[in-house]
Design a protein around this motif. Structure first.
Motif, PDB file in Angstrom:
ATOM      1  N   ARG A   1      63.475  90.102 -65.503  1.00 34.99           N
ATOM      2  CA  ARG A   1      63.388  88.793 -64.842  1.00 34.99           C
ATOM      3  C   ARG A   1      64.773  88.318 -64.395  1.00 34.99           C
ATOM      4  NH1 ARG A   1      59.558  88.146 -68.938  1.00 34.99           N
ATOM      5  NH2 ARG A   1      60.929  86.864 -70.251  1.00 34.99           N
ATOM      6  N   ILE A   2      65.771  88.490 -65.232  1.00 39.69           N
ATOM      7  CA  ILE A   2      67.131  88.098 -64.846  1.00 39.69           C
ATOM      8  C   ILE A   2      67.626  88.971 -63.701  1.00 39.69           C
ATOM      9  CG2 ILE A   2      69.549  88.091 -65.640  1.00 39.69           C
ATOM     10  CD1 ILE A   2      68.422  86.984 -68.337  1.00 39.69           C
ATOM     11  N   SER A   3      67.321  90.261 -63.737  1.00 44.32           N
ATOM     12  CA  SER A   3      67.702  91.153 -62.638  1.00 44.32           C
ATOM     13  C   SER A   3      67.058  90.705 -61.336  1.00 44.32           C
ATOM     14  CB  SER A   3      67.293  92.594 -62.959  1.00 44.32           C
ATOM     15  OG  SER A   3      67.981  93.073 -64.090  1.00 44.32           O
ATOM     16  N   ALA A   4      65.784  90.327 -61.387  1.00 43.53           N
ATOM     17  CA  ALA A   4      65.088  89.844 -60.187  1.00 43.53           C
ATOM     18  C   ALA A   4      65.703  88.534 -59.698  1.00 43.53           C
ATOM     19  CB  ALA A   4      63.601  89.668 -60.472  1.00 43.53           C
ATOM     20  N   ASP A   5      66.067  87.651 -60.626  1.00 46.19           N
ATOM     21  CA  ASP A   5      66.721  86.402 -60.240  1.00 46.19           C
ATOM     22  C   ASP A   5      68.042  86.681 -59.521  1.00 46.19           C
ATOM     23  OD1 ASP A   5      64.766  84.677 -61.219  1.00 46.19           O
ATOM     24  OD2 ASP A   5      65.796  84.326 -63.127  1.00 46.19           O
ATOM     25  N   LEU A   6      68.836  87.588 -60.059  1.00 46.65           N
ATOM     26  CA  LEU A   6      70.110  87.932 -59.428  1.00 46.65           C
ATOM     27  C   LEU A   6      69.884  88.512 -58.036  1.00 46.65           C
ATOM     28  CD1 LEU A   6      71.906  89.515 -62.516  1.00 46.65           C
ATOM     29  CD2 LEU A   6      72.453  87.312 -61.440  1.00 46.65           C
TER      30      LEU A   6
ATOM     31  N   SER B   1      61.313  80.461 -61.161  1.00 47.18           N
ATOM     32  CA  SER B   1      61.035  79.590 -62.308  1.00 47.18           C
ATOM     33  C   SER B   1      60.282  80.335 -63.402  1.00 47.18           C
ATOM     34  CB  SER B   1      60.220  78.373 -61.872  1.00 47.18           C
ATOM     35  OG  SER B   1      58.996  78.800 -61.299  1.00 47.18           O
ATOM     36  N   TRP B   2      59.595  81.428 -63.047  1.00 44.50           N
ATOM     37  CA  TRP B   2      58.831  82.220 -64.014  1.00 44.50           C
ATOM     38  C   TRP B   2      57.961  81.316 -64.886  1.00 44.50           C
ATOM     39  CZ3 TRP B   2      58.774  87.026 -62.524  1.00 44.50           C
ATOM     40  CH2 TRP B   2      59.903  87.593 -61.934  1.00 44.50           C
ATOM     41  N   GLY B   3      57.248  80.404 -64.260  1.00 44.12           N
ATOM     42  CA  GLY B   3      56.364  79.517 -65.009  1.00 44.12           C
ATOM     43  C   GLY B   3      57.109  78.455 -65.777  1.00 44.12           C
ATOM     44  N   SER B   4      58.335  78.157 -65.393  1.00 43.00           N
ATOM     45  CA  SER B   4      59.175  77.147 -66.051  1.00 43.00           C
ATOM     46  C   SER B   4      59.521  77.527 -67.481  1.00 43.00           C
ATOM     47  CB  SER B   4      58.514  75.769 -66.000  1.00 43.00           C
ATOM     48  OG  SER B   4      58.371  75.376 -64.666  1.00 43.00           O
TER      49      SER B   4
ATOM     50  N   TYR C   1      51.219  85.303 -67.193  1.00 45.11           N
ATOM     51  CA  TYR C   1      52.234  86.290 -66.812  1.00 45.11           C
ATOM     52  C   TYR C   1      51.716  87.714 -67.037  1.00 45.11           C
ATOM     53  CZ  TYR C   1      56.696  88.881 -67.079  1.00 45.11           C
ATOM     54  OH  TYR C   1      57.711  89.787 -66.919  1.00 45.11           O
ATOM     55  N   ILE C   2      51.112  87.952 -68.182  1.00 47.92           N
ATOM     56  CA  ILE C   2      50.570  89.280 -68.483  1.00 47.92           C
ATOM     57  C   ILE C   2      49.480  89.647 -67.484  1.00 47.92           C
ATOM     58  CG2 ILE C   2      49.221  90.589 -70.173  1.00 47.92           C
ATOM     59  CD1 ILE C   2      50.892  89.080 -72.349  1.00 47.92           C
ATOM     60  N   ALA C   3      48.607  88.704 -67.155  1.00 44.49           N
ATOM     61  CA  ALA C   3      47.555  88.970 -66.173  1.00 44.49           C
ATOM     62  C   ALA C   3      48.155  89.305 -64.808  1.00 44.49           C
ATOM     63  CB  ALA C   3      46.606  87.779 -66.072  1.00 44.49           C
TER      64      ALA C   3
END
Length: 195
Positions: free
Chosen positions: A142-147, A158-161, A174-176
């Motif tokens: 997730r951090i890699s995608a944010d960067l 936000s990844w669901g805040s 998220y899993i779904a």
């Protein structure tokens, strides 16, 4: 799928000897203490200078990012796992698979194959599917995608805040979304990333 990094149970559950294998901070006894130590390490890693393309799309950088995120807590941080797990690809294929996804992402960027959000989420999904590290794969990807998405001119997701400290319902969404992406439909994961 990723390890979502939430403390098990109420967080007071003691770590087993197996759970503690590779742990550098030997005074950590519970899942909550482990989660807190990892979160402190991640916060410290996020203070580092942000990479620019193409540096970000390199397996050496990704291993270094994982080490920066977890190296104060785990001795194996930044090293690809060497044993097989019930999720992720076979360990002997990890290095080649990570190089493939970084090369693919570089080509997607160069040829503008996808819109920035979709491109970064596809990168996230491929990394988390590979499951290259013993632990921390979801947070790392997730951090890699944010960067990556910031390098493409967009705001971080936000990844669901704040998925790392979220409710069980949010984790299940998220899993779904990851499972839908596993089946070839990335749309739910792209929507979730911006929710």
């Amino acid at each position: 799928m990723s390890n979502l990094a939430a403390p098990i149970g109420d967080g007071h559950t003691l770590l087993t000897d197996e759970d503690r294998a590779g742990l550098l901070q030997r005074d950590i006894a519970t899942w909550q203490e482990l989660f807190d130590a990892e979160q402190r390490n991640i916060a410290k890693a996020l203070l580092r200078p942000k990479p620019r393309l193409p540096t970000l799309l390199d397996d050496k950088y990704l291993r270094g990012l994982h080490k920066a995120m977890f190296g104060d807590v785990w001795g194996w941080a930044g090293r690809y796992r060497t044993s097989d797990t019930n999720i992720g690809i076979e360990s002997m294929h990890i290095s080649a698979a990570v190089r493939d996804v970084t090369d693919d992402a570089a080509a997607w960027v160069e040829h503008e194959t996808y819109e920035p959000d979709e491109l970064a989420v596809r990168f996230h999904h491929r990394l988390v599917f590979i499951h290259p590290f013993v632990n921390g794969n979801g947070r790392h990807s997730r951090i890699s995608a944010d960067l990556l998405v910031v390098n493409l001119g967009r705001d971080t997701f936000s990844w669901g805040s704040n998925l790392d400290t979220s409710t069980e319902e949010l984790r299940q969404r998220y899993i779904a979304a990851l499972r839908s992406a596993d089946a070839g439909d990335i749309d739910d994961l792209v929507r979730f990333a911006r929710s």
